[in-house]
Scaffold this motif. Structure first.
Motif, mmCIF file in Angstrom:
data_model
loop_
_atom_site.group_PDB
_atom_site.id
_atom_site.type_symbol
_atom_site.label_atom_id
_atom_site.label_comp_id
_atom_site.label_asym_id
_atom_site.label_seq_id
_atom_site.Cartn_x
_atom_site.Cartn_y
_atom_site.Cartn_z
ATOM 1 N N ASN A 36 -63.643 33.772 5.286
ATOM 2 C CA ASN A 36 -63.868 35.130 5.632
ATOM 3 C C ASN A 36 -64.760 35.094 6.822
ATOM 4 O O ASN A 36 -64.635 36.271 7.514
ATOM 5 C CB ASN A 36 -64.399 36.047 4.465
ATOM 6 C CG ASN A 36 -65.604 35.637 4.127
ATOM 7 O OD1 ASN A 36 -66.001 34.345 4.082
ATOM 8 N ND2 ASN A 36 -66.685 36.510 3.515
ATOM 9 N N VAL A 37 -65.487 34.221 7.373
ATOM 10 C CA VAL A 37 -66.113 34.343 8.573
ATOM 11 C C VAL A 37 -66.115 33.132 9.392
ATOM 12 O O VAL A 37 -66.404 33.298 10.513
ATOM 13 C CB VAL A 37 -67.962 34.076 8.107
ATOM 14 C CG1 VAL A 37 -68.334 35.243 7.271
ATOM 15 C CG2 VAL A 37 -67.929 32.929 7.451
ATOM 16 N N ASP A 39 -63.398 31.262 11.878
ATOM 17 C CA ASP A 39 -62.070 31.372 12.833
ATOM 18 C C ASP A 39 -60.848 30.411 12.612
ATOM 19 O O ASP A 39 -61.339 29.241 12.678
ATOM 20 C CB ASP A 39 -62.571 31.531 14.401
ATOM 21 C CG ASP A 39 -61.335 32.044 15.200
ATOM 22 O OD1 ASP A 39 -60.227 31.727 14.675
ATOM 23 O OD2 ASP A 39 -61.570 32.660 16.051
ATOM 24 N N ALA A 111 -65.909 33.419 13.416
ATOM 25 C CA ALA A 111 -65.202 34.339 13.936
ATOM 26 C C ALA A 111 -65.951 35.732 14.445
ATOM 27 O O ALA A 111 -66.758 36.387 13.666
ATOM 28 C CB ALA A 111 -64.239 34.980 13.089
ATOM 29 N N HIS A 112 -65.558 36.131 15.570
ATOM 30 C CA HIS A 112 -66.501 37.260 16.187
ATOM 31 C C HIS A 112 -65.808 38.648 15.995
ATOM 32 O O HIS A 112 -64.591 38.673 16.330
ATOM 33 C CB HIS A 112 -66.628 37.167 17.761
ATOM 34 C CG HIS A 112 -67.322 35.919 17.872
ATOM 35 N ND1 HIS A 112 -68.904 35.881 18.008
ATOM 36 C CD2 HIS A 112 -67.167 34.562 18.388
ATOM 37 C CE1 HIS A 112 -69.360 34.936 18.177
ATOM 38 N NE2 HIS A 112 -68.637 34.070 18.610
ATOM 39 N N HIS A 113 -66.354 39.450 15.249
ATOM 40 C CA HIS A 113 -65.701 40.723 14.792
ATOM 41 C C HIS A 113 -66.595 41.906 15.473
ATOM 42 O O HIS A 113 -67.500 42.222 14.893
ATOM 43 C CB HIS A 113 -65.602 41.067 13.469
ATOM 44 C CG HIS A 113 -64.991 39.734 12.440
ATOM 45 N ND1 HIS A 113 -63.538 39.966 12.675
ATOM 46 C CD2 HIS A 113 -65.273 39.030 11.728
ATOM 47 C CE1 HIS A 113 -63.194 38.752 11.885
ATOM 48 N NE2 HIS A 113 -64.057 38.211 11.274
ATOM 49 N N GLU A 114 -66.302 42.106 16.778
ATOM 50 C CA GLU A 114 -67.191 42.998 17.385
ATOM 51 C C GLU A 114 -66.284 43.971 18.339
ATOM 52 O O GLU A 114 -65.497 43.800 18.695
ATOM 53 C CB GLU A 114 -68.228 42.307 18.444
ATOM 54 C CG GLU A 114 -67.415 41.495 19.487
ATOM 55 C CD GLU A 114 -68.172 40.943 20.616
ATOM 56 O OE1 GLU A 114 -68.677 41.917 21.498
ATOM 57 O OE2 GLU A 114 -68.317 39.569 20.632
ATOM 58 N N ARG A 115 -67.054 45.175 18.274
ATOM 59 C CA ARG A 115 -66.403 46.238 19.192
ATOM 60 C C ARG A 115 -66.429 46.172 20.508
ATOM 61 O O ARG A 115 -67.313 45.490 21.104
ATOM 62 C CB ARG A 115 -66.856 47.775 18.566
ATOM 63 C CG ARG A 115 -68.608 47.806 18.920
ATOM 64 C CD ARG A 115 -68.814 49.145 18.183
ATOM 65 N NE ARG A 115 -70.136 49.386 18.384
ATOM 66 C CZ ARG A 115 -70.755 50.036 19.649
ATOM 67 N NH1 ARG A 115 -69.895 50.756 20.627
ATOM 68 N NH2 ARG A 115 -72.133 50.553 19.332
ATOM 69 N N SER A 116 -65.419 46.527 21.302
ATOM 70 C CA SER A 116 -65.433 46.410 22.530
ATOM 71 C C SER A 116 -66.664 47.195 23.455
ATOM 72 O O SER A 116 -66.925 48.281 22.830
ATOM 73 C CB SER A 116 -64.257 46.975 23.076
ATOM 74 O OG SER A 116 -64.003 48.131 22.877
ATOM 75 N N GLU A 136 -73.480 42.999 18.980
ATOM 76 C CA GLU A 136 -73.557 41.440 18.915
ATOM 77 C C GLU A 136 -74.503 41.130 20.148
ATOM 78 O O GLU A 136 -74.642 41.586 21.306
ATOM 79 C CB GLU A 136 -72.143 41.184 19.619
ATOM 80 C CG GLU A 136 -71.854 39.473 19.735
ATOM 81 C CD GLU A 136 -71.864 38.608 18.316
ATOM 82 O OE1 GLU A 136 -72.096 37.718 18.571
ATOM 83 O OE2 GLU A 136 -71.341 39.419 17.554
#
Length: 478
Positions: A36-37, A39, A111-116, A136
């Protein structure tokens, strides 16, 4: 017991735990990660495919040291420490272990799950850069490097929290920031290692305050990179917490909470007038309701006769004394404000406007409050919203209640006593050792951007100002 069995015991109840093995020319290589974390693309292209392409000659010399130089990933390190491996796996790293080996190889595959990047919402301004920080940490630091590409920009990293192991960065400009303040801040953060977790920079700022019992914020929270850069150039220190979209600036004085980022990008006279307006709004938000209560209860002699008639007519239908009437209306305003914040944005805006109009009009018609007091309380509430810093605005809202009680009990004397207590309390506060009420130049004696009233005198700019005046080089000097 091998490291493989120990890791299986640790993550036995974690459904995301994955352990793959590859048989490469008779040798077994295990790749362990949390699905889950990690990539999938980085795992496939950075670890699995390079391992499958190894020939028999390379397999004979297959060691973690050899793999570290062969796998095309930007971060990697050798490790056999179980605690470190578990922590890295939870952050998205993968662990490569060769059968019957002692050490393994940790590779960064998170894996990077960040908002723009988006526009600043809380500190929105019409002028200047519009981008805001995100959750981030690396992205936030890159925004600073873009605005201040100088080798003097120092970033010191610390880890805090027994469970969360949150990364905290101390950012400052060498030769600008006070080294004693940097050391003091680092020691205070190190003393908080016993806490379980740290999830946001605003909570960290409360724990680092010189006086945790004060009502006023002694560290400045901001989501704007340009304001952080202005603070760094003004000898301040910035704190970043991984996972938080807010930076913390310290040390600060009380005057800096009334500055807005757009003041720096406007004409000097416009910026000066806006800052004076905020100062007046701060005074009005704190004292306007208490002055009304004191005047109509004890000091009605100072009110002009024509205005006094209007006040008497407005208050004649209200069955409550002025102090109780004012407290009821203030509590009502605070409930409306809090409910509009907690509700969804579209519903909250409608609730705040419609609720204020309907409840206010109904309360006046029912005779619970006077229409003049309604107008005065609304003026004080609007004045508190003019303050650019949300934390300082909340503090000003709370101060009004004890001042109203003192005004209803002792009139103007109560207001003076309450004001003296507030000033004494503020005078005792410090921000990282700097006095909270440290005097500022009112007429831009040396710094135009950090003063209350900006002027345009070039000869009064100080040497370490963020906009230095440099003499042109004489390339053809005789």
């Amino acid at each position: 017991m091998s490291i493989l069995n120990r890791l299986h015991d640790v993550f036995a109840e974690n459904c995301q735990w994955t352990c793959r093995f590859l048989s490469i020319h008779g040798r077994t290589v295990h790749i362990m990660f949390l699905s889950n974390v990690a990539d999938d693309q980085l795992l496939s292209e950075g670890i699995l495919r390079p391992l499958q392409k190894l020939d028999s000659h390379e397999v004979e010399q297959l060691t973690p040291d050899y793999l570290l130089g062969q796998l095309p990933l930007k971060k990697g390190e050798l490790s056999c420490d179980l605690e470190q491996i578990c922590h890295k796996l939870m952050l998205g790293w993968s662990y490569v272990w060769i059968q019957d080996g002692t050490d393994g190889l940790l590779m960064y595959t998170a894996a990077h799950h960040e908002r723009s990047l988006s526009k600043a919402e809380i500190e929105s301004d019409e002028y200047g850069p519009q981008v805001a920080f995100v959750e981030e940490l690396s992205t936030n630091l890159s925004l600073l490097y873009k605005l201040l590409p100088d080798s003097k920009l120092c970033v010191s990293s610390l880890e805090m929290g027994d469970v969360s192991k949150t990364v905290v960065n101390i950012v400052y400009l060498k030769e600008y920031a006070n080294e004693d303040q940097v050391s003091l801040l680092r020691s205070r953060i190190s003393s908080l290692q016993h806490i379980n977790g740290m999830l946001d920079s605003l909570k960290l700022a409360q724990l680092l305050d010189d006086n945790v019992a004060t009502l006023f914020p002694t560290m400045l929270h901001t989501e704007r990179p340009d304001r952080v850069c202005q603070g760094l150039l003004a000898n301040k220190i910035a704190l970043f917490v991984d996972g938080s979209p807010f930076a913390v600036l310290c040390p600060v004085t009380i005057y800096e909470f009334f500055h807005a980022g757009s003041d720096m990008y406007q004409r000097w006279i416009v910026g000066m007038l806006l800052r004076v307006l905020r100062m007046c709004a701060m005074i009005a938000s704190v004292f306007v309701t208490s002055i009304y209560v004191a005047a109509i209860t004890f000091h009605y002699q100072v009110i002009p006769p024509e205005l006094l008639k209007t006040l008497i007519q407005s208050h004649s239908r209200v069955p409550f004394p002025p102090i109780l009437e004012a407290l009821m209306l203030e509590v009502m305003i605070e409930l409306l404000r809090e409910s509009s914040i907690r509700m969804p944005s579209k519903v909250g805006q409608t609730m705040g406007v419609v609720g204020g109009i309907v409840i206010g009009q109904a309360a006046v018609e029912a005779g619970f409050i006077s229409n003049i007091l309604l107008m005065i309380v609304a003026l004080g509430t609007l004045s508190s919203f003019v303050v650019s810093n949300f934390a300082m605005g909340n503090s000003l809202q709370i101060i009004r209640f004890p001042l109203i009680i003192l005004a209803g009990a002792w009139g103007g004397v109560g207001i003076i006593v309450g004001t003296c207590f507030i000033i004494i309390h503020l005078a005792r506060q410090t921000s990282l050792g700097v006095p909270y009420l440290q005097p500022m130049n009112m007429l831009a004696g040396k710094s135009d951007e950090h003063s209350v009233m900006r002027m345009i005198w070039k000869w009064m700019k100080r040497e370490n100002s963020s906009y230095r005046i440099r003499k042109p080089k004489e390339d053809f000097a005789e």
